[in-house]
Design a protein around this motif. Structure first.
Motif, mmCIF file in Angstrom:
data_model
loop_
_atom_site.group_PDB
_atom_site.id
_atom_site.type_symbol
_atom_site.label_atom_id
_atom_site.label_comp_id
_atom_site.label_asym_id
_atom_site.label_seq_id
_atom_site.Cartn_x
_atom_site.Cartn_y
_atom_site.Cartn_z
ATOM 1 N N LYS A 106 12.081 -0.959 -6.950
ATOM 2 C CA LYS A 106 11.095 -1.675 -7.753
ATOM 3 C C LYS A 106 10.218 -2.566 -6.860
ATOM 4 O O LYS A 106 9.003 -2.665 -7.061
ATOM 5 N N SER A 107 10.860 -3.196 -5.883
ATOM 6 C CA SER A 107 10.100 -4.044 -4.971
ATOM 7 C C SER A 107 9.109 -3.222 -4.163
ATOM 8 O O SER A 107 7.953 -3.611 -3.983
ATOM 9 N N VAL A 108 9.554 -2.074 -3.660
ATOM 10 C CA VAL A 108 8.672 -1.198 -2.887
ATOM 11 C C VAL A 108 7.515 -0.730 -3.750
ATOM 12 O O VAL A 108 6.347 -0.722 -3.310
ATOM 13 N N ALA A 109 7.816 -0.342 -4.986
ATOM 14 C CA ALA A 109 6.759 0.135 -5.888
ATOM 15 C C ALA A 109 5.748 -0.969 -6.165
ATOM 16 O O ALA A 109 4.529 -0.728 -6.206
ATOM 17 N N LEU A 110 6.234 -2.199 -6.351
ATOM 18 C CA LEU A 110 5.334 -3.324 -6.617
ATOM 19 C C LEU A 110 4.440 -3.598 -5.421
ATOM 20 O O LEU A 110 3.222 -3.789 -5.565
ATOM 21 N N VAL A 111 5.014 -3.603 -4.228
ATOM 22 C CA VAL A 111 4.237 -3.848 -3.012
ATOM 23 C C VAL A 111 3.215 -2.742 -2.800
ATOM 24 O O VAL A 111 2.053 -3.013 -2.466
ATOM 25 N N ASP A 112 3.600 -1.497 -3.010
ATOM 26 C CA ASP A 112 2.665 -0.373 -2.845
ATOM 27 C C ASP A 112 1.506 -0.481 -3.823
ATOM 28 O O ASP A 112 0.345 -0.245 -3.456
ATOM 29 N N ALA A 113 1.813 -0.851 -5.066
ATOM 30 C CA ALA A 113 0.755 -0.990 -6.070
ATOM 31 C C ALA A 113 -0.190 -2.130 -5.708
ATOM 32 O O ALA A 113 -1.416 -2.019 -5.855
ATOM 33 N N ALA A 114 0.366 -3.230 -5.217
ATOM 34 C CA ALA A 114 -0.469 -4.369 -4.823
ATOM 35 C C ALA A 114 -1.343 -4.015 -3.629
ATOM 36 O O ALA A 114 -2.513 -4.415 -3.561
ATOM 37 N N ASP A 115 -0.785 -3.244 -2.687
ATOM 38 C CA ASP A 115 -1.570 -2.824 -1.523
ATOM 39 C C ASP A 115 -2.732 -1.930 -1.938
ATOM 40 O O ASP A 115 -3.844 -2.043 -1.399
ATOM 41 N N ARG A 116 -2.477 -1.039 -2.889
ATOM 42 C CA ARG A 116 -3.560 -0.166 -3.376
ATOM 43 C C ARG A 116 -4.650 -1.004 -4.055
ATOM 44 O O ARG A 116 -5.841 -0.735 -3.891
ATOM 45 N N ARG A 117 -4.234 -2.027 -4.793
ATOM 46 C CA ARG A 117 -5.211 -2.912 -5.437
ATOM 47 C C ARG A 117 -6.011 -3.673 -4.385
ATOM 48 O O ARG A 117 -7.229 -3.830 -4.522
ATOM 49 N N ASP A 118 -5.347 -4.160 -3.342
ATOM 50 C CA ASP A 118 -6.040 -4.894 -2.283
ATOM 51 C C ASP A 118 -7.123 -4.041 -1.629
ATOM 52 O O ASP A 118 -8.198 -4.541 -1.277
ATOM 53 N N VAL A 119 -6.845 -2.756 -1.459
ATOM 54 C CA VAL A 119 -7.836 -1.846 -0.876
ATOM 55 C C VAL A 119 -9.059 -1.755 -1.790
ATOM 56 O O VAL A 119 -10.208 -1.784 -1.327
ATOM 57 N N LYS A 120 -8.811 -1.668 -3.101
ATOM 58 C CA LYS A 120 -9.927 -1.586 -4.059
ATOM 59 C C LYS A 120 -10.747 -2.873 -4.063
ATOM 60 O O LYS A 120 -11.982 -2.844 -4.104
ATOM 61 N N VAL A 121 -10.048 -4.008 -4.001
ATOM 62 C CA VAL A 121 -10.742 -5.299 -3.982
ATOM 63 C C VAL A 121 -11.590 -5.430 -2.720
ATOM 64 O O VAL A 121 -12.744 -5.870 -2.772
ATOM 65 N N ALA A 122 -11.031 -5.027 -1.580
ATOM 66 C CA ALA A 122 -11.772 -5.093 -0.316
ATOM 67 C C ALA A 122 -13.015 -4.216 -0.368
ATOM 68 O O ALA A 122 -14.079 -4.586 0.151
ATOM 69 N N ARG A 123 -12.895 -3.063 -1.008
ATOM 70 C CA ARG A 123 -14.037 -2.153 -1.134
ATOM 71 C C ARG A 123 -15.128 -2.796 -1.987
ATOM 72 O O ARG A 123 -16.329 -2.710 -1.663
ATOM 73 N N ILE A 124 -14.734 -3.440 -3.078
ATOM 74 C CA ILE A 124 -15.699 -4.135 -3.939
ATOM 75 C C ILE A 124 -16.388 -5.258 -3.167
ATOM 76 O O ILE A 124 -17.617 -5.414 -3.222
ATOM 77 N N ASP A 125 -15.605 -6.037 -2.432
ATOM 78 C CA ASP A 125 -16.163 -7.168 -1.676
ATOM 79 C C ASP A 125 -17.167 -6.700 -0.626
ATOM 80 O O ASP A 125 -18.214 -7.332 -0.420
ATOM 81 N N ARG A 126 -16.846 -5.588 0.033
ATOM 82 C CA ARG A 126 -17.779 -5.056 1.039
ATOM 83 C C ARG A 126 -19.071 -4.585 0.381
ATOM 84 O O ARG A 126 -20.170 -4.840 0.886
ATOM 85 N N ARG A 127 -18.945 -3.914 -0.743
ATOM 86 C CA ARG A 127 -20.124 -3.379 -1.417
ATOM 87 C C ARG A 127 -21.039 -4.501 -1.912
ATOM 88 O O ARG A 127 -22.263 -4.392 -1.853
ATOM 89 N N LEU A 128 -20.447 -5.579 -2.396
ATOM 90 C CA LEU A 128 -21.238 -6.688 -2.933
ATOM 91 C C LEU A 128 -21.701 -7.674 -1.862
ATOM 92 O O LEU A 128 -22.580 -8.497 -2.114
ATOM 93 N N GLY A 129 -21.109 -7.594 -0.675
ATOM 94 C CA GLY A 129 -21.421 -8.584 0.352
ATOM 95 C C GLY A 129 -20.835 -9.939 0.021
ATOM 96 O O GLY A 129 -21.410 -10.986 0.355
ATOM 97 N N TRP A 130 -19.662 -9.942 -0.610
ATOM 98 C CA TRP A 130 -19.016 -11.166 -1.085
ATOM 99 C C TRP A 130 -18.715 -12.146 0.045
ATOM 100 O O TRP A 130 -19.072 -13.323 -0.016
ATOM 101 N N HIS A 131 -18.067 -11.662 1.080
ATOM 102 C CA HIS A 131 -17.669 -12.552 2.171
ATOM 103 C C HIS A 131 -18.884 -13.084 2.931
ATOM 104 O O HIS A 131 -18.933 -14.269 3.274
ATOM 105 N N GLU A 132 -19.857 -12.234 3.164
ATOM 106 C CA GLU A 132 -21.060 -12.652 3.881
ATOM 107 C C GLU A 132 -21.811 -13.743 3.101
ATOM 108 O O GLU A 132 -22.286 -14.726 3.680
ATOM 109 N N ALA A 133 -21.914 -13.539 1.772
ATOM 110 C CA ALA A 133 -22.621 -14.518 0.944
ATOM 111 C C ALA A 133 -21.907 -15.863 0.958
ATOM 112 O O ALA A 133 -22.543 -16.915 1.050
#
Length: 198
Positions: A106-133
């Motif tokens: 269960k712990s491994v599954a939770l960490v894997d799911a969170a990692d997949r979400r982090d990748v999606k969030v990073a992709r959104i941030d790059r597309r929007l220029g969130w960090h640069e702004a």
């Protein structure tokens, strides 16, 4: 009753300002110690810094709103506490007892799911220029703060400049006194420092 040393210090400072105002009003010894042109240049730099920061505001608001809409489509995986514990467990696993295997999975599954979400969030941030702004906004905020400090470091060349410092250092309501006393004192300062009735 014990006296708050912070309030005493602030009271003394305001008293000193009032004394300077009285001196300015009587014309006794308030002599400019800096060039008004230097003050004006510093004030212009401050106004430019404020304008830059405010100009970025709508862009940052638009990016933030878009980010929130997109993040709502990929909600967090578990609670922050559960995820922190799961990451710690997975990272520090040396051996697994048979009875603990299901919990480990269960712990491994939770960490894997969170990692997949982090990748999606990073992709959104790059597309929007969130960090640069946000980095640009931080830079402009620092520039604004530096411009404020530069003005406060320059000896006031005249009453108007000194009044700006007073108003900048002590905002309305930022004293231990009643509003009526504060307003009257501020009117006195404006009258003395600007050379006219207020």
């Amino acid at each position: 009753m014990a006296t708050n040393s912070f309030n005493v210090t602030r009271r003394a400072a305001l008293g000193g300002v009032a004394a300077m105002a009285t001196t300015a009003a009587t014309g006794a010894s308030f002599k400019p110690t800096s060039d008004r042109r230097a003050w004006d240049r510093a004030m212009k730099a401050r106004e430019d810094a404020i304008a830059e920061s405010e100009a970025l505001g709508p862009t940052l608001d638009r990016i933030s709103a878009a980010r929130q809409r997109l993040l709502a489509k990929i909600p967090p995986v578990g609670s922050e506490f559960d995820l922190r514990m799961a990451r710690h467990s997975v990272k520090n696993t040396r051996f697994i007892e048979p009875c603990a295997y299901d919990d480990h999975k269960k712990s491994v599954a939770l960490v894997d799911a969170a990692d997949r979400r982090d990748v999606k969030v990073a992709r959104i941030d790059r597309r929007l220029g969130w960090h640069e702004a946000n980095e640009r906004y931080d830079e402009l905020s620092a520039k604004w703060a530096e411009a404020d400090q530069a003005l406060l470091d320059i000896p006031a060349p005249d009453g108007d400049a000194l009044l700006w410092k007073v108003n900048h250092l002590w905002e309305e309501g930022d004293t231990i006194w009643s509003p009526s006393v504060e307003k009257q004192t501020r009117r006195d300062l404006e009258r003395f420092l600007k050379g006219g009735e207020s």
